[in-house]
Design an enzyme around this catalytic site. Structure first.
Site, mmCIF file in Angstrom:
data_model
loop_
_atom_site.group_PDB
_atom_site.id
_atom_site.type_symbol
_atom_site.label_atom_id
_atom_site.label_comp_id
_atom_site.label_asym_id
_atom_site.label_seq_id
_atom_site.Cartn_x
_atom_site.Cartn_y
_atom_site.Cartn_z
ATOM 1 N N HIS A 193 4.352 8.394 4.869
ATOM 2 C CA HIS A 193 5.200 9.307 4.116
ATOM 3 C C HIS A 193 4.458 10.602 3.808
ATOM 4 O O HIS A 193 5.000 11.695 3.984
ATOM 5 C CB HIS A 193 5.657 8.648 2.806
ATOM 6 C CG HIS A 193 6.840 7.753 2.966
ATOM 7 N ND1 HIS A 193 7.092 7.046 4.118
ATOM 8 C CD2 HIS A 193 7.855 7.432 2.112
ATOM 9 C CE1 HIS A 193 8.197 6.339 3.977
ATOM 10 N NE2 HIS A 193 8.682 6.555 2.769
ATOM 11 N N HIS A 206 0.920 3.862 -2.836
ATOM 12 C CA HIS A 206 -0.306 3.937 -2.048
ATOM 13 C C HIS A 206 -1.572 4.172 -2.885
ATOM 14 O O HIS A 206 -1.526 4.718 -3.980
ATOM 15 C CB HIS A 206 -0.219 5.037 -0.978
ATOM 16 C CG HIS A 206 0.731 4.734 0.127
ATOM 17 N ND1 HIS A 206 0.466 3.821 1.115
ATOM 18 C CD2 HIS A 206 1.955 5.257 0.403
ATOM 19 C CE1 HIS A 206 1.482 3.781 1.958
ATOM 20 N NE2 HIS A 206 2.404 4.639 1.539
#
Length: 260
Positions: A155, A215
């Site tokens: 992303h 993340h």
């Protein structure tokens, strides 16, 4: 369509500010840094965007490269053909789409490979029991188990790279707003330009959400750096050389023969 013209003029004025255009790429590093600090300190409450099932993520981010190409391809063809309709010129400009798609594909596939190569399949999220039967993330998750590997943020990569790519390829609009175009091409060009700027806003916003909610910092840093590097090596290095797709038109139409 007067309102659209006003919006276009304001957007063009914004992107012609040297400080904005020349430093836009730094916004991703700033967002990454601030967002990662907030995430590690757990200072941001959970919201609608902290779920990966939010509508923007499901319908836009997960197919972000498709949205980028869907809007940018007709804009690139229409805007560049206004400057020059020769097959070689338009072919080189279309080649920039192919190069960008190649970079996107190579990076995302590399990220998948690294996650598979460094991971293991666990029967629960607690990662107490390893299931040796499944050696890839896809097979592990299909079986209902949990895969843990080094997950470079795709992303962070694609959102930063797509936004920078769009900003580079929409630069000719600064010159075309004063060009003499017929009504229909002008309307289509304006609508595509506004839509592409809206997509850039969505990409920046979702990049921020990724930085704040998802993340590990190193995963996001590597993903972001790959996006910035892909943009820099093409538009700041290779495309300035003779044997390349070249940069988008950089001259004012008054110095060119326009095709309307």
């Amino acid at each position: 369509m007067a309102a659209v013209d006003v919006i276009v003029n304001n957007l063009v004025t914004l992107w012609r500010i040297p400080a904005v255009r020349q430093n836009f790429h730094w916004i991703f590093m700033l967002i990454f840094l601030v967002g990662s600090i907030l995430k590690e300190l757990e200072l941001v409450p959970q919201t609608y965007f902290s779920s990966n099932r939010n509508a923007l993520n499901v319908y836009f981010v997960k197919v972000s490269w498709g949205w980028t190409l869907l809007l940018l391809t007709p804009f690139l063809l229409l805007s560049n053909s206004t400057f020059n309709r020769s097959v070689s010129f338009l072919g080189r400009r279309l080649l920039s789409l192919a190069v960008a798609t190649g970079i996107w594909y190579a990076c995302t596939e590399t990220f998948f490979y690294i996650e598979d190569a460094t991971g293991s399949c666990y029967e629960t999220d607690g990662m107490e029991i390893i299931n040796q039967e499944f050696i890839t993330k896809a097979s592990c998750r299909r079986a209902g188990f949990h895969w843990d590997g080094y997950d470079i943020s795709g992303h962070s990569f694609v959102l930063a790279y797509s936004a920078l790519f769009i900003i580079e390829e929409t630069a000719p609009m600064a010159f075309l707003k004063t060009a003499s175009l017929s009504a229909l091409p002008r309307m289509v060009l304006n609508l595509l330009y506004v839509a592409l700027n809206l997509i850039v806003i969505v990409w920046v916003w979702m990049f921020a959400c990724t930085s704040v909610y998802f993340h590990d910092p190193s995963h996001k840093l590597l993903g972001t750096m790959c996006g910035l590097l892909g943009w820099y090596l093409t538009y700041r290095v290779w495309y300035r050389k003779p044997f390349s797709p070249g940069l988008p038109p950089q001259r004012h139409p008054k110095g060119l023969k326009l095709h309307t």
